[in-house]
Design an enzyme around this catalytic site. Structure first.
Site, PDB file in Angstrom:
ATOM      1  N   LYS A 104       0.848  -1.188   0.000  1.00 17.62           N
ATOM      2  CA  LYS A 104       0.000   0.000   0.000  1.00 17.62           C
ATOM      3  C   LYS A 104       0.884   1.239   0.000  1.00 17.62           C
ATOM      4  CE  LYS A 104       0.979   1.341   4.369  1.00 17.62           C
ATOM      5  NZ  LYS A 104       1.650   2.620   4.736  1.00 17.62           N
ATOM      6  N   ASP A 124      -2.204  -1.538   9.888  1.00 18.11           N
ATOM      7  CA  ASP A 124      -2.583  -1.439   8.471  1.00 18.11           C
ATOM      8  C   ASP A 124      -3.370  -2.661   8.011  1.00 18.11           C
ATOM      9  OD1 ASP A 124      -1.362   1.029   8.059  1.00 18.11           O
ATOM     10  OD2 ASP A 124       0.556   0.139   7.502  1.00 18.11           O
TER      11      ASP A 124
END
Length: 296
Positions: free
Chosen positions: A11, A136
């Site tokens: 990401k 995350d």
């Protein structure tokens, strides 16, 4: 013996602010997540006795110290099972890079183990396990390429977009500890709120790359301390190669820039000289699931 290959995408944070420190020791953030097509491969085999986790990267935690081992143990406990699994992780996402590789590995493993072995753990429980393992990780549990993240990253809202962004990523050889970077935030102070989270979200929804870049923000850029020269050199390199703006991802040290078209991204990518002390990647938005179907 069952054997399956799954994927764990990286990401980037198109925006990242740290608002304050909570009583539980974590921090409240505002961020825009995007999954990208730089991904690890994870091979899960039903074999042997007990749980084994192996990683092909020397700089990554092995065995019981790996985040995937912890994720597997957590779902075993929740489901009341003890599976015999051999898990091999082929790292493509750099370690300690601000790209969420460990959290993504854990999330993909959780989803896959629950699905493949029909454990029946609910989505709510899976998200709770993920949030305990990596902040995350809940984003990687989502079937979404873009999302707004709040709280400590677990309060998520999907951003529906059907177009892809293209990025060049440069990861220098220096490692940055997420824990240490948050300690710097605690020491130097939190956001001054002199930038607009909502403007960044609006620009992304319109796929207005120029406006998005103008609203780029990452609070960690202000607390890089001794690493700032290295990051600034990468930003200057990208600028010389034709990028208008660039941004640190997560707590760093990876820096990225954004393009609306693949052609433009490739043009800039070709101008970046090879250097032994940095890794350069050309990626786009990732739209596949853990099995790689419909992958971007």
């Amino acid at each position: 013996m069952r054997e399956i290959k799954i994927y764990a995408p990286a990401k980037i944070n198109l925006y990242l602010d740290v608002l304050d420190r909570r009583k539980d020791g974590f921090h409240n953030i505002e961020t825009i997540f995007e999954k990208i097509g730089l991904k690890d491969e994870i091979i899960i085999k039903e074999k042997g006795r007990g749980l084994k986790v192996r990683v092909d990267a020397a700089d990554c935690s092995q065995g019981q110290y790996n985040i995937v081992y912890k994720a597997a143990r957590a779902i075993f406990k929740e489901a009341g099972v003890a599976l015999n699994l051999d898990i091999e992780i082929k790292k493509r996402i750099p370690v300690s890079a601000g790209l969420g590789g460990g959290s993504s590995d854990a999330a993909s493993a959780l989803i896959a183990i629950n699905d493949i072995f029909k454990l029946g753990v609910t989505d709510t429980k899976l998200l709770a396990i993920a949030a305990d393992i990596g902040k995350d990780a809940p984003f990687f549990m989502m079937a979404a390429s873009f999302a707004v993240g709040r709280g400590s990253g677990e309060q998520l809202k999907k951003i529906n977009l059907d177009k892809d962004l293209f990025h060049i990523l440069i990861k220098p050889s220096i490692p940055l500890s997420t824990r240490a970077m948050y300690h710097r935030i605690d020491r130097y102070g939190f956001s001054s709120r002199g930038h607009s989270f909502q403007d960044a979200i609006c620009a992304l929804k319109k796929m207005d790359v120029e406006a998005l870049e103008k609203n780029y923000y990452n609070i960690f850029e202000s607390v890089l301390a001794r690493n700032v020269d290295c990051i600034n050199k990468i930003k200057a390199l990208l600028a010389r190669s034709g990028s208008q703006h660039s941004l640190l991802s997560g707590s760093g040290p990876t820096v990225f820039c954004t393009f609306k078209t693949k052609k433009h991204a490739e043009k800039v990518f070709k101008k970046i000289p090879k250097h032994k002390d940095m890794s350069v990647f050309l990626v786009k938005t990732y739209r596949g699931g853990i099995y790689g179907d419909n992958r971007g």
